[in-house]
Write a protein that holds these residues in place. Structure first.
Motif, PDB file in Angstrom:
ATOM      1  N   ALA A   1      24.422  22.356 -33.435  1.00 21.54           N
ATOM      2  CA  ALA A   1      23.557  22.861 -34.499  1.00 21.54           C
ATOM      3  C   ALA A   1      22.386  21.920 -34.794  1.00 21.54           C
ATOM      4  O   ALA A   1      21.376  22.335 -35.367  1.00 21.54           O
ATOM      5  N   GLN A   2      22.519  20.641 -34.394  1.00 20.20           N
ATOM      6  CA  GLN A   2      21.493  19.652 -34.707  1.00 20.20           C
ATOM      7  C   GLN A   2      20.625  19.291 -33.505  1.00 20.20           C
ATOM      8  O   GLN A   2      19.744  18.437 -33.613  1.00 20.20           O
TER       9      GLN A   2
ATOM     10  N   GLN B   1      20.591   8.363 -37.441  1.00 19.58           N
ATOM     11  CA  GLN B   1      21.550   8.062 -38.505  1.00 19.58           C
ATOM     12  C   GLN B   1      21.989   9.295 -39.290  1.00 19.58           C
ATOM     13  O   GLN B   1      23.080   9.326 -39.858  1.00 19.58           O
ATOM     14  N   ASP B   2      21.158  10.317 -39.326  1.00 22.28           N
ATOM     15  CA  ASP B   2      21.460  11.502 -40.139  1.00 22.28           C
ATOM     16  C   ASP B   2      22.236  12.568 -39.369  1.00 22.28           C
ATOM     17  O   ASP B   2      22.452  13.664 -39.889  1.00 22.28           O
ATOM     18  N   TYR B   3      22.670  12.235 -38.146  1.00 21.48           N
ATOM     19  CA  TYR B   3      23.288  13.248 -37.288  1.00 21.48           C
ATOM     20  C   TYR B   3      24.729  12.885 -36.942  1.00 21.48           C
ATOM     21  O   TYR B   3      25.163  11.746 -37.110  1.00 21.48           O
ATOM     22  N   LEU B   4      25.456  13.890 -36.463  1.00 22.30           N
ATOM     23  CA  LEU B   4      26.849  13.708 -36.059  1.00 22.30           C
ATOM     24  C   LEU B   4      27.012  14.120 -34.603  1.00 22.30           C
ATOM     25  O   LEU B   4      26.300  15.000 -34.115  1.00 22.30           O
ATOM     26  N   GLY B   5      27.957  13.497 -33.918  1.00 22.09           N
ATOM     27  CA  GLY B   5      28.210  13.846 -32.525  1.00 22.09           C
ATOM     28  C   GLY B   5      29.636  13.537 -32.131  1.00 22.09           C
ATOM     29  O   GLY B   5      30.317  12.728 -32.776  1.00 22.09           O
TER      30      GLY B   5
ATOM     31  N   VAL C   1      28.143   2.013 -29.578  1.00 17.54           N
ATOM     32  CA  VAL C   1      27.091   1.074 -29.930  1.00 17.54           C
ATOM     33  C   VAL C   1      26.514   1.375 -31.311  1.00 17.54           C
ATOM     34  O   VAL C   1      26.108   0.462 -32.038  1.00 17.54           O
ATOM     35  N   GLY C   2      26.453   2.658 -31.674  1.00 19.19           N
ATOM     36  CA  GLY C   2      25.925   3.062 -32.970  1.00 19.19           C
ATOM     37  C   GLY C   2      26.609   4.334 -33.416  1.00 19.19           C
ATOM     38  O   GLY C   2      27.607   4.772 -32.830  1.00 19.19           O
ATOM     39  N   LYS C   3      26.074   4.952 -34.445  1.00 17.75           N
ATOM     40  CA  LYS C   3      26.712   6.136 -34.996  1.00 17.75           C
ATOM     41  C   LYS C   3      26.850   7.243 -33.963  1.00 17.75           C
ATOM     42  O   LYS C   3      27.887   7.900 -33.875  1.00 17.75           O
ATOM     43  N   ASN C   4      25.811   7.448 -33.157  1.00 16.65           N
ATOM     44  CA  ASN C   4      25.838   8.507 -32.153  1.00 16.65           C
ATOM     45  C   ASN C   4      25.508   7.996 -30.753  1.00 16.65           C
ATOM     46  O   ASN C   4      25.191   8.781 -29.868  1.00 16.65           O
ATOM     47  N   ILE C   5      25.558   6.685 -30.556  1.00 16.12           N
ATOM     48  CA  ILE C   5      25.184   6.081 -29.278  1.00 16.12           C
ATOM     49  C   ILE C   5      26.387   5.384 -28.654  1.00 16.12           C
ATOM     50  O   ILE C   5      27.066   4.580 -29.307  1.00 16.12           O
ATOM     51  N   TYR C   6      26.615   5.688 -27.388  1.00 11.74           N
ATOM     52  CA  TYR C   6      27.736   5.129 -26.636  1.00 11.74           C
ATOM     53  C   TYR C   6      27.204   4.544 -25.331  1.00 11.74           C
ATOM     54  O   TYR C   6      26.090   4.870 -24.894  1.00 11.74           O
ATOM     55  N   ALA C   7      27.984   3.683 -24.698  1.00 12.13           N
ATOM     56  CA  ALA C   7      27.476   2.996 -23.513  1.00 12.13           C
ATOM     57  C   ALA C   7      28.572   2.712 -22.493  1.00 12.13           C
ATOM     58  O   ALA C   7      29.752   2.583 -22.832  1.00 12.13           O
ATOM     59  N   HIS C   8      28.134   2.599 -21.229  1.00 15.04           N
ATOM     60  CA  HIS C   8      28.956   2.132 -20.117  1.00 15.04           C
ATOM     61  C   HIS C   8      28.134   1.169 -19.266  1.00 15.04           C
ATOM     62  O   HIS C   8      26.902   1.312 -19.172  1.00 15.04           O
ATOM     63  N   TRP C   9      28.821   0.246 -18.616  1.00 17.40           N
ATOM     64  CA  TRP C   9      28.192  -0.593 -17.606  1.00 17.40           C
ATOM     65  C   TRP C   9      28.501   0.038 -16.247  1.00 17.40           C
ATOM     66  O   TRP C   9      29.652   0.261 -15.906  1.00 17.40           O
TER      67      TRP C   9
END
Length: 470
Positions: free
Chosen positions: A50-51, A118-122, A131-139
């Motif tokens: 929806a976002q 910051q205002d969103y959901l995932g 890493v953050g509210k909606n940020i993820y990471a892999h090496w």
């Protein structure tokens, strides 16, 4: 038959075109630039469907300015399939993937995107570094392997803390293996991982009792649909259904529901026994249906008759299950069956939920359910036909049931010892729901076949050789 409201899928290439970002389309993805996957950071931005439009307008101009390669899911439909695990469990949440050529680029992307999201959901990206509210990471690395055809394989890992260049808020840091849930539940073992979350066995210490229960975990924002509902709504619906039907049919009874750390947990009774396909496999012992003894055939069909009785009672209570399939039945030590998983169920009397939940099991789901038509009992009749085909043939219905309905009879008949049984399955699988037998007719036909077995009407000379046997 009344149809649900039409879903209009938004395509995301429009914004890329507007920004002048070139891309190539590869399957469900829009790919810009050359993805780097060797000794570099890969970032994922997760967001609810929806976002999507709003967040893309915010971040894509910045992604363009950062001059990075990326992979974007191409439309709403593919985004839905992504977050419901229909691609791969590990792809959940990977709505936008950014390939960072250097560590400094990765840090700059995170710094820029973090403030904009910051205002969103995932949904949570499984087995990744948050890493953050909606940020993820892999090496990402490429590893050499000893294989004549495949020289290298991609490895996506979360490195040691000392090698992580990002400043991560304490609330997003990995807290290690969790054992206690909801104050009263001690986790024992994982029964099944999945895109929704884990299903695990636990011990309940409520009321000072040490009792085994099963806990279904729903990770935040997964299984979001086009009505803005997600796994929380599905769990709430399952709770309601279990409370209403639990005293009338054999099923795992509702125990508890709680929320913790943004995730949702449905606690149900632990039914001890075997899944139906495992039990049937043991009974068949590698033999095809045509070579089984009448006693074994009767035993398998008695399981099926129990299922018919359970589904008939459900229909009487006003419910359509909508996910009748082999793995949703458990056989206990006394050969009594229970039905599980009411997530997709629908109440025909109350019309709840107002918009039926989507999905179903490939091979078992009726055509009208795929077409989003208002549910009726006939969707379960179709699934019961697919289940009977599975019991007879021993293979998943998705491998047997062709889009060309005219081919179904011929395929099933290769495995069957009775034209009557083949015709019954064929009629149940008719794409026209008005042609399918009702429950009384189905029960009558099954009883007739069992009677024919008992009186020897189905004789050995009628048995054909199984197509996969010499």
């Amino acid at each position: 038959m009344e149809a649900n409201k039409e879903i209009v899928y938004r395509v995301y290439s429009t914004l890329l075109d507007r920004l002048g970002l070139d891309y190539v389309e590869e399957g469900p993805w829009l790919i810009h630039g050359t993805p780097m996957l060797n000794n570099n950071w890969v970032l994922y931005i997760s967001v609810k469907i929806a976002q999507v439009a709003e967040i893309l307008k915010r971040i894509m101009p910045e992604i363009k300015n950062l001059n990075v390669s990326f992979r974007l899911i191409k439309d709403d439909e593919q985004a839905y399939e992504l977050n419901t695990g229909q691609f791969d469990f590990h792809d959940v949440g990977k709505f936008l993937t950014v390939y960072c050529s250097t560590e400094d680029v990765a840090k700059e992307v995170v710094k820029t995107i973090e403030s904009l999201t910051q205002d969103y959901l995932g949904a949570e990206v499984p087995y990744s570094l948050r890493v953050g509210k909606n940020i993820y990471a892999h090496w990402a690395t490429l590893r050499g392997v000893q294989d004549a055809e495949v020289k290298e394989v991609l490895s996506l890992e979360v490195p040691n803390a000392s090698k992580i260049p990002f400043s991560i808020s304490r609330k997003y840091r990995h807290k290690g293996s969790k054992k206690w849930y909801g104050w009263f539940y001690l986790k024992d073992k994982i029964l099944r991982p999945g895109p929704k979350g884990e299903v695990f066995l636990a011990y309940s210490l409520k009321s000072l009792q040490f009792k085994e229960v099963v806990i279904k975990e729903g990770r935040h924002c997964v299984f979001e649909d086009f009505n803005g509902r997600d796994i929380k709504d599905r769990f709430s619906w399952q709770k309601k259904v279990l409370v209403e039907v639990g005293n009338y049919i054999p099923t795992a009874k509702y125990v508890d529901y709680f929320e913790e750390n943004g995730n949702y947990y449905l606690v149900i009774e632990n039914l001890k026994g075997q899944l139906l396909p495992k039990k049937v496999e043991e009974l068949k012992s590698g033999e095809s249906w045509v070579n089984l003894s009448p006693a074994i055939k009767k035993k398998i069909l008695n399981f099926y008759k129990q299922i018919l009785g359970i589904v008939a009672k459900l229909h009487e209570l006003g419910y359509v299950h909508r996910d009748i399939q082999d793995h949703n039945f458990i056989v206990d030590k006394n050969d009594n069956l229970s039905i599980i998983d009411f997530e997709l169920s629908y109440n025909t009397k109350s019309g709840e939920p107002e918009e039926p939940f989507l999905l179903g099991t490939l091979g078992y789901v009726a055509p009208e359910q795929i077409n989003l038509e208002r549910p009726t009992e006939q969707v379960d009749m179709y699934s019961l036909g697919a289940l009977l085909a599975f019991l007879i043939v021993g293979e998943h219905p998705s491998t047997m049931i062709s889009k060309e309905y005219e081919e179904v009879y011929e395929k099933i008949n290769k495995y069957s010892d009775s034209n009557q049984l083949t015709g019954l399955i064929n009629n149940l699988l008719n794409p026209d729901p008005t042609v399918r037998p009702n429950m009384l007719a189905l029960e009558h036909e099954i009883n007739k076949y069992i009677e024919d077995l008992q009186i020897g009407k189905i004789k050995s000379e009628h048995i054909k050789v199984h197509p996969y046997e010499n």
